[in-house]
Design an enzyme around this catalytic site. Sequence first.
Site, PDB file in Angstrom:
ATOM      1  N   GLU A 233       1.710   2.175 -79.751  1.00 41.93           N
ATOM      2  CA  GLU A 233       1.953   2.836 -81.023  1.00 41.93           C
ATOM      3  C   GLU A 233       2.908   2.673 -81.882  1.00 41.93           C
ATOM      4  OE1 GLU A 233      -0.361   3.860 -78.854  1.00 41.93           O
ATOM      5  OE2 GLU A 233      -2.068   2.175 -79.506  1.00 41.93           O
TER       6      GLU A 233
ATOM      7  N   ARG B 243      -1.474   3.359 -69.245  1.00 42.67           N
ATOM      8  CA  ARG B 243      -3.102   3.135 -70.460  1.00 42.67           C
ATOM      9  C   ARG B 243      -4.043   3.449 -69.870  1.00 42.67           C
ATOM     10  NH1 ARG B 243      -3.018   2.125 -75.708  1.00 42.67           N
ATOM     11  NH2 ARG B 243      -1.068   1.248 -76.010  1.00 42.67           N
TER      12      ARG B 243
ATOM     13  N   ARG C 134      19.905   1.958 -72.279  1.00 41.38           N
ATOM     14  CA  ARG C 134      20.650   2.646 -73.117  1.00 41.38           C
ATOM     15  C   ARG C 134      21.846   2.851 -74.712  1.00 41.38           C
ATOM     16  NH1 ARG C 134      21.579   7.282 -69.975  1.00 41.38           N
ATOM     17  NH2 ARG C 134      21.581   6.144 -67.665  1.00 41.38           N
TER      18      ARG C 134
ATOM     19  N   ASN D 122      -7.422   7.649 -80.314  1.00 47.70           N
ATOM     20  CA  ASN D 122      -7.810   8.833 -79.424  1.00 47.70           C
ATOM     21  C   ASN D 122      -6.584   8.711 -78.409  1.00 47.70           C
ATOM     22  OD1 ASN D 122      -9.261  10.151 -81.035  1.00 47.70           O
ATOM     23  ND2 ASN D 122     -11.845   8.814 -79.108  1.00 47.70           N
TER      24      ASN D 122
ATOM     25  N   ASP E  95      18.808  -5.049 -67.947  1.00 51.02           N
ATOM     26  CA  ASP E  95      19.506  -5.216 -69.779  1.00 51.02           C
ATOM     27  C   ASP E  95      18.994  -5.968 -70.949  1.00 51.02           C
ATOM     28  OD1 ASP E  95      18.635  -2.357 -69.130  1.00 51.02           O
ATOM     29  OD2 ASP E  95      20.769  -1.787 -68.566  1.00 51.02           O
TER      30      ASP E  95
ATOM     31  N   GLY F  20       1.419  -2.919 -76.254  1.00 49.39           N
ATOM     32  CA  GLY F  20       0.260  -2.169 -77.551  1.00 49.39           C
ATOM     33  C   GLY F  20       0.852  -0.410 -77.247  1.00 49.39           C
TER      34      GLY F  20
ATOM     35  N   ARG G 241      29.935  -0.234 -58.776  1.00 44.87           N
ATOM     36  CA  ARG G 241      31.087   0.088 -59.744  1.00 44.87           C
ATOM     37  C   ARG G 241      32.320   0.373 -58.717  1.00 44.87           C
ATOM     38  NH1 ARG G 241      25.967   1.264 -62.059  1.00 44.87           N
ATOM     39  NH2 ARG G 241      25.873   0.020 -63.654  1.00 44.87           N
TER      40      ARG G 241
ATOM     41  N   GLY H 171      24.905  -2.802 -61.858  1.00 46.32           N
ATOM     42  CA  GLY H 171      23.935  -1.994 -61.714  1.00 46.32           C
ATOM     43  C   GLY H 171      23.024  -4.091 -61.086  1.00 46.32           C
TER      44      GLY H 171
ATOM     45  N   ARG I 237      14.580  -1.478 -62.075  1.00 53.02           N
ATOM     46  CA  ARG I 237      15.532  -2.038 -61.518  1.00 53.02           C
ATOM     47  C   ARG I 237      15.423  -3.130 -60.237  1.00 53.02           C
ATOM     48  NH1 ARG I 237      19.297  -2.319 -64.279  1.00 53.02           N
ATOM     49  NH2 ARG I 237      20.757   0.086 -65.070  1.00 53.02           N
TER      50      ARG I 237
ATOM     51  N   ASP J 297      28.536  -6.610 -68.147  1.00 51.43           N
ATOM     52  CA  ASP J 297      29.750  -6.281 -69.120  1.00 51.43           C
ATOM     53  C   ASP J 297      30.810  -5.931 -68.348  1.00 51.43           C
ATOM     54  OD1 ASP J 297      29.491  -6.390 -71.577  1.00 51.43           O
ATOM     55  OD2 ASP J 297      29.643  -5.096 -72.526  1.00 51.43           O
TER      56      ASP J 297
ATOM     57  N   VAL K  14      25.331 -20.821 -53.713  1.00 53.55           N
ATOM     58  CA  VAL K  14      25.731 -21.302 -52.293  1.00 53.55           C
ATOM     59  C   VAL K  14      25.250 -22.596 -51.874  1.00 53.55           C
ATOM     60  CG1 VAL K  14      24.877 -20.532 -49.247  1.00 53.55           C
ATOM     61  CG2 VAL K  14      25.893 -18.816 -50.873  1.00 53.55           C
TER      62      VAL K  14
ATOM     63  N   ASP L 124      21.814  -6.999 -71.897  1.00 50.51           N
ATOM     64  CA  ASP L 124      22.867  -6.172 -73.373  1.00 50.51           C
ATOM     65  C   ASP L 124      24.090  -6.994 -73.178  1.00 50.51           C
ATOM     66  OD1 ASP L 124      23.498  -5.166 -71.249  1.00 50.51           O
ATOM     67  OD2 ASP L 124      24.092  -3.016 -71.982  1.00 50.51           O
TER      68      ASP L 124
ATOM     69  N   THR M 114      21.484  -8.587 -65.292  1.00 51.90           N
ATOM     70  CA  THR M 114      21.187  -7.178 -65.854  1.00 51.90           C
ATOM     71  C   THR M 114      20.000  -6.853 -66.284  1.00 51.90           C
ATOM     72  OG1 THR M 114      21.698  -5.616 -67.654  1.00 51.90           O
ATOM     73  CG2 THR M 114      22.512  -7.654 -67.837  1.00 51.90           C
TER      74      THR M 114
END
Lengths: 328, 328, 328, 328
Positions: free
Chosen positions: D192, D159, D176, D219, D132, D190, D76, D15, D261, D107, D28, D134, D130
């Site tokens: 909840e 918001r 994911r 609210n 993510d 912020g 990929r 990605g 992304r 990965d 480079v 991860d 990436t």
Amino acid sequence: MSKKIKRIGVITSGGDAPGMNAAIRAVVRACSYYHISCYGFYNGYNGLINGNFEELDARSVRNIINLGGTFLKSARSKEFRTKEGREKAYKVLKKEQVDGLILIGGDGTFTGGQIFSREYDIPVIGVPGTIDNDIYGTSHTIGYDTALNTVVEAIDKIRDTASSHDRLFFIEVMGRDAGFIALNTGIGAGAEEILIPEENLGLDRLLDSLEKSRRSGKNSSIVIVSEGDKIGKNVFQLADYVKENLPYYDAKVTVLGHIQRGGIPSCFDRVLASRMSVKAVELLLDGQKNVMVGLKDDDIITCPLDDVIHEKPKINKDLLRISEILST
Amino acid sequence: MSKKIKRIGVITSGGDAPGMNAAIRAVVRACSYYHISCYGFYNGYNGLINGNFEELDARSVRNIINLGGTFLKSARSKEFRTKEGREKAYKVLKKEQVDGLILIGGDGTFTGGQIFSREYDIPVIGVPGTIDNDIYGTSHTIGYDTALNTVVEAIDKIRDTASSHDRLFFIEVMGRDAGFIALNTGIGAGAEEILIPEENLGLDRLLDSLEKSRRSGKNSSIVIVSEGDKIGKNVFQLADYVKENLPYYDAKVTVLGHIQRGGIPSCFDRVLASRMSVKAVELLLDGQKNVMVGLKDDDIITCPLDDVIHEKPKINKDLLRISEILST
Amino acid sequence: MSKKIKRIGVITSGGDAPGMNAAIRAVVRACSYYHISCYGFYNGYNGLINGNFEELDARSVRNIINLGGTFLKSARSKEFRTKEGREKAYKVLKKEQVDGLILIGGDGTFTGGQIFSREYDIPVIGVPGTIDNDIYGTSHTIGYDTALNTVVEAIDKIRDTASSHDRLFFIEVMGRDAGFIALNTGIGAGAEEILIPEENLGLDRLLDSLEKSRRSGKNSSIVIVSEGDKIGKNVFQLADYVKENLPYYDAKVTVLGHIQRGGIPSCFDRVLASRMSVKAVELLLDGQKNVMVGLKDDDIITCPLDDVIHEKPKINKDLLRISEILST
Amino acid sequence: MSKKIKRIGVITSGGDAPGMNAAIRAVVRACSYYHISCYGFYNGYNGLINGNFEELDARSVRNIINLGGTFLKSARSKEFRTKEGREKAYKVLKKEQVDGLILIGGDGTFTGGQIFSREYDIPVIGVPGTIDNDIYGTSHTIGYDTALNTVVEAIDKIRDTASSHDRLFFIEVMGRDAGFIALNTGIGAGAEEILIPEENLGLDRLLDSLEKSRRSGKNSSIVIVSEGDKIGKNVFQLADYVKENLPYYDAKVTVLGHIQRGGIPSCFDRVLASRMSVKAVELLLDGQKNVMVGLKDDDIITCPLDDVIHEKPKINKDLLRISEILST
């Protein structure tokens, strides 16, 4: 002869739009300038019905010109559509000695206001606030310009991925009844195709165009789809249809959704909201009623609410032609 | 009878403005659509003189609609002001069989183009690109809307500090001869005072206004000053003058400078650039010459270059009145 | 043994920084979570001295996490530097039964707090908030990450013009004593040279580098200059010096100024402010005092205020090396 | 003894992420600085297989540090997972005399690179790119910081509407397998509640929390949901479930999707990409192989690809606690 205005009320109603706070601020500051009192009612017409309001002075509205949303909050009021609801609202206004109303919102807001005004002889002035730009009587509504920028910035980001991965993206933008957002952001973001409610290009035309685009050496493409497009398929169905028919395309979907309603208002929207709202106060002071303020060229004009409610603004079809030329 | 156009040239000249790349892209794509050839000349008129150009096709301009600046680069050419310079440019055009020119730039660009066109019977079409909006014949120039947003975003940031520290800020914005940027960003950013070249409010009026503002409970204030303001002092002298006379103000100065020329073009500027530039190509194909394309209401119009060069656009003085009301 | 904390006070002091509102919010929410009372004092130490405060509950701080500046306002207090001033402050705290203080600010703030705490045995906890990142005991101060983004966005805009016109820009960024902002934004914006207070490269080296850059085919260049650079010339003098010695450069100057202090805080700064401020409340509840919270790797750590005040953080000199490699 | 490196190849794979262009640029420029040759291969491993590359010099990468996506494109590659595919790639590298590879990706990219390196004794160095975050072996991946800002800016906009209309929004963000984005943007915006793959809070807990939030006077509410949340319902099902059980909530859904992304990289990501990529080149020159560069505190470290592939990074669970305190 209209009676002298000593106190006015202001509401924001319908979908929120960037610049509504700038509009409230201008209403309040103009009242202060002309030495009249201003009540802000909360939650659109519900605030009128329930007597939920606050007196606003010049200092109450400081540092809000750049905030999205509306600090008076907004709502679509079912109760105001009933005779009983409107009677309650009238009693609140009478008790609080509110002599006129400024309604910041869209079509639905003005329809309710027009009925109310006729029933109870309260002068109302409309200020067009909606991101959709689907209001007759003005070239621009408050929030529209900001939404255009929000959408092109989002598409710019998606194009990074589209280009990096040679992908086709279907992007749904707001506009259930009107293609203003789709048409302008489609050109602004360099989309290959734009699907709008006003014009049915047909699925074959879409496939043709994407095939031609591919042959001409484009590996990534963006198709902008208005929520209410005429082609009769939603954005996910469209993507599936294209994947079936043009399997070399890796088609993805993004629904931009509610990010389009919010955000810091653009300079254009702040100035527009300010000019329209000052004018709205001046119109009330001037004894006018049941008109909406609008922009035409660089002037603030007025349009009878009756026309606003019954007419539809037209998109500029020349933009479709421009879009076709540019996606060569 | 004008001869058939088979190849056109395009330059960007004068100060760069966001949207110029979108304009070049639209010129190139329109040429591709109408099957004519397009040469992009580098560095404004210097590229004409030196034969520094590249043939551009639809693919050459992909992924540039959202980039600030101009990939053809821009310059102010001294040599083009000489007869010799223009003769060189003509020889290049003749040799390369360029039948018409599209000039994206401002006043100075058009003046040069007009002279050149008369000397050598080359049709030229102007596309107004400058952040200053100081061009007669169009309500908006390419880049102006983006610059307004850049400026209000900068002032929003400065206001954070102004509010946090109860300070007075003098902010200088671009506009040597015209107050368009100052006036609109002043209203859009909620400035207390706006000083523009078109109107001399006088120093006493400024002090009065700041004093009144202080008494009304405002602790922080923003004053927008156009580069070319009439009051005869630069922004640093103004701040010093106020500090001397109203010592309770902690006055600071920011000169926004060149950040105003750059940045990602707004949707408005991208659409404007696209529409104007397509029209410019169509005008050349249509045998027209020596006009500038402009925006009026929502239509692309044309205006003779002679008028563009000799007239000045007027600011909307009603905005000064609005500003006074809003700074109550 | 420390007495039980039932009420704490919080101030923001020194230069404002994006994320200060997020920090106040987290202090207030943590107090609410742990069922203790929280007073917000206005205008830094001046609010302590004058008893200018407000009790804050969880709802008082809604919708502020994304706002720049500080709603408690900030100031540099001369009076707090005197024994009399601090005595007044102590009396206010005693009267209002405030058991501990959270100080959001920089070096000067902590120095004052440390003296005060020793004189009157009030526990204080420091939360580092300043865009300059010049505080020992933490890898990042609140506001620094946002300022870096503000600066690179501004330089991106200026680079549009630099590239379009083949110009050299000298851009002054904040950092009187520390080159953190200059060094990181210089790399982030792809500057050709970076001048910082910690290192004197010398004027000859600058000229050499610019000459080399020109020979290597770069036509536009950006030089970032920290306010407090060691070279002994201000940014305007530097530009003049270069124009004299390398006349083929069209050198311009931009002083970014106060836009660097404001703006919507980045996600990093909001999370940092939230984590540090919750920890600050927990430290007070835990009986700790006279420490500052800091970030190290991904942990919130503490550092004695004595060290914070007397030590200087070091820039990462490897970044200078990286910058040289990248401007090849 | 490792042979001398004279030419390296670089790819972006998996990605795309903001900062990948800054990473390529730094590779480079470092090659240029150390006088070695650099080939950029297009479309990830596919470019190796098909010999689709370009020699890159210092000027090829100018003005790209601020662009999202990757100009080398990404993909990929299924073919690279086959022995035949990798053999083709090896032949290309041998023919072109490429002595080492820098792999910018995640990965999957590193897993393929590790296998390839062992089969053909080509040294590879990984650069983690990436959004993510991860990836084991680094506190931050390139693109992650930018994605956090993109997400909080989008939620800030939503918001505005949530507050204006007293609504509950479920917002799905990327991640994911890992809750990094959800957790940090949840705190930063912020929210909840925050639902992440690493922790199953359960539906009852969610309802309790929303009810409590309502009773405490809130609210409007925002719930952030990671793509891969553990609760076993997608974001639309969650919203339906809440509407059924807490009918006073007007619940809406937004899936942020691919805007996450793309975009202009933050200063942090540009500096990170620059430092990591220079280091990657230096490691190859230094005879190292099969490691990934990473960030720890403020240092660029290395980690064996074997560990990177087999370990999972851990979220900071203290952030969940902070989030609970802040949503008081």
